[in-house]
Write an enzyme that holds these catalytic residues in place. Sequence first.
Site, PDB file in Angstrom:
ATOM      1  CG  ASP A 201       4.809 -32.481 -28.163  1.00 32.63           C
ATOM      2  OD1 ASP A 201       4.811 -31.543 -27.391  1.00 32.63           O
ATOM      3  OD2 ASP A 201       4.037 -33.565 -27.827  1.00 32.63           O
ATOM      4  CD  GLU A 273       9.109 -31.962 -28.077  1.00 30.00           C
ATOM      5  OE1 GLU A 273       9.871 -32.011 -26.391  1.00 30.00           O
ATOM      6  OE2 GLU A 273       8.283 -32.839 -28.048  1.00 30.00           O
TER       7      GLU A 273
HETATM    8  C1  NOJ Z   1       6.374 -31.992 -25.669  1.00 32.67           C
HETATM    9  C2  NOJ Z   1       6.524 -30.962 -24.799  1.00 32.67           C
HETATM   10  O1  NOJ Z   1       7.152 -30.307 -24.921  1.00 32.67           O
HETATM   11  C3  NOJ Z   1       4.947 -31.434 -23.062  1.00 32.67           C
HETATM   12  O2  NOJ Z   1       4.987 -30.384 -22.267  1.00 32.67           O
HETATM   13  C4  NOJ Z   1       4.434 -32.483 -23.209  1.00 32.67           C
HETATM   14  O3  NOJ Z   1       4.044 -32.990 -21.953  1.00 32.67           O
HETATM   15  C5  NOJ Z   1       4.405 -33.370 -23.956  1.00 32.67           C
HETATM   16  N1  NOJ Z   1       5.703 -33.517 -25.632  1.00 32.67           N
HETATM   17  C6  NOJ Z   1       3.698 -35.497 -24.361  1.00 32.67           C
HETATM   18  O4  NOJ Z   1       2.764 -33.966 -25.618  1.00 32.67           O
END
Ligand code: NOJ
Length: 539
Positions: A201, A273
Site C-alpha cells: 500500500d 501502489e
Molecule cells: C490505498 C488503498 O488502496 C486505500 O483503500 C486506502 O484507503 C489507502 N491506501 C490508505 O491505506
Amino acid sequence: MAEAWWKGAILYHVYVRSFFDSNGDGHGDLPGVEAKLDYIQSLGVDGIWLSPIHPSPNRDWGYDIADFEGIQADYGTPQDFQRLLDAAHDRGLKVVLDEVLSHTSDVHPWFVESLTGGREGPKANWYVWADPQDDGTAPNNWLSVFGGPAWAYQPARRQHYHHKFLRQQPKLNWRDPDAREAALSVLDFWLSRGVDGFRLDVAGTYLHDEALTPNPPVPMDERRGLHWSHAGNLQQHLYDSNLAENVEMLDLIRRRVEAHDGRNGGDRFVFGEFSEEEARCGAYCTPTEGLHSGYTFVMLLARKLQPTFVTQHYATLESYPGHWPTISFSNHDVPRTVSRFGGKDASPELAKMLFALLVSLKGTTLIYQGEELGLPQASLTRDQLRDPVGDLYWPYDGGRDGCRTPMPWTTGPNMGFTTGDPWLPLAREHAGLSVEEQGEDPDSVLNFSREMIAFRKATSALALGEIEFLGVDAPLVAFVRRHAGDEVICVFNFGDAPQVLAHPSLERAELLPLRTGEADLRGGSVGLSPLAAAFLRLV
Ligand code: NOJ
C-alpha cells in the site's frame, strides 16, 4: 533462465469483505474465498491478491492494521488462512497479501506505546512526531489525502503526529531503524508461512522529508481534472512522500523478499501502489533496484475513452529501461471500469473491449473482482455508505463504496452473496449479471473474459512480449506485442462508428479467431465494428 512466474501473470484482486460470505454474518471471509477457488481457477488466472486480512478497527476497512501477524476475526482464524493458502496452492494459484506498512492503526500497540511511553521511550520515534509551530498550529502545511491537515495533536506528548490518510492511520517512521525492522519483519512472518508475494500500500510514502519542508501548491493552470473537493489534491506531495530516496526502502523490501526461497518452486513477487505519476513508478521499480513492479493511479482515474489513456502511459513507462509494469484499470478505490469509460452507456460490448485491452497490454495484470463480469458502478444512498471518504465528501464525492458492493453470484436472495444482512447492499445495477446467469450464456462478458485470459496464457507475445504502438489515429489504438519470434497485433476501436485501419504490417497478418465485435481483414487493412477488439498474427 525461465522468467519469474509473476512476469505476465494475471492476478485476481479479491476484496474479501465483499467476495463471498461463508457463515451468514453479512460480509465475506476467508472460508468464503476458499469456497470460490474453483470459480477463480475457472477464470484461468495465475493467482489472487487478497485485500488486507489483518485485525483492524476498520476505520479504513482493513487499511488501518492493528496487528500485522494476526487474522481479522471477522474473516476467520489463522487456520482458515492456512487452509485457503494450501487450497490455492493445490490448484496452482499464487496468493499475494496486501501489506500496509507505511502506517498503522492508532490502536496498534506500537502507536499506543509511542504515544504514552514518553519522548524518550523505546518507541518514541516509531511514528512521525513533531512540535507545533510557535503559534500553536500544525508543524507544516502537509495535507492528508482524505482532507484536512496531515497532523493530529496529542496532549500526552504535546506534539503532533503525521497521518497521510485518516487521523486513525498514524504514519510509521521508516527513518527509525527499529520501526523499519519491525515493518520488514512482517514480510518475513508471512513469507515463512508460504505466501507468494505482496501488494504494498502507498509504497511511495515510506520516507518523509526530515526537515518537514512545506509542500508547494499545484499551479492553478494544472488544476483541471483533479478532484477539487479533496483539498489534499491542491498541493504537490513532494515532501511528505514521493522522495527519490524512498527507493532505498523499496530496495530493502525487495532484498528481504528475495531472501526467501520460493515455495512450489516459484519465486516471490512484490509490487507497489504509487501516486499519480508513472515516472515515479518507473524510478521506483527497475530491473535491479526497488520493487519488482508497481501501478499508479493514471489508468485508474482515466475517464475518457481515448487512446491516449494507454499510449501516454506506456510512453512514460517505456522511458525507464527494463521497467516491468503492473496494469490495472480498476480496484476497490476507483469507479468500476465500464462505468468510468461508458457512464450510463456502459454496455457488455464496452466491457468486453476494455477487458480485451487490459489483458493484452504489457505487464502483470490485475483484475478486480467483478471486472470479468463487466459490472457497472453501484449507486448508493447517503445512509448506505460505509467508506469514510464518502462520509467526508458527500455529496461531491460518494466515496468508494460504489465499487465495493458484494459480488453477484446467483439469482437468489442477496444474489447468493450472503444468507444474512449484507454489509453493503447488493447493487440493483448488477441484476442479470450474476456469475450463474453469465455462466450459462456463451456470449456473456464472463465467458469472453475466460477466453481472453486463455488466449493470453497461450500466447507468449501477449504474456511476455515487448509492446510497440502503431501510429494510428483515434478512435483506434493498435500495438504489436513481440516475443521469441511471435508477433501479435492488437487493434481496438474505441469509437461508436465502424473504423478501418490500414497499416503495411497487416499485409502479412492473419486474423485470429478470438475477437469481440466484428473484424474483417482485406489486404493491408482491417475493418472493425464499434467497440471491437481484434488480434492478428504476423506470418
Ligand atoms: C490505498 C488503498 O488502496 C486505500 O483503500 C486506502 O484507503 C489507502 N491506501 C490508505 O491505506
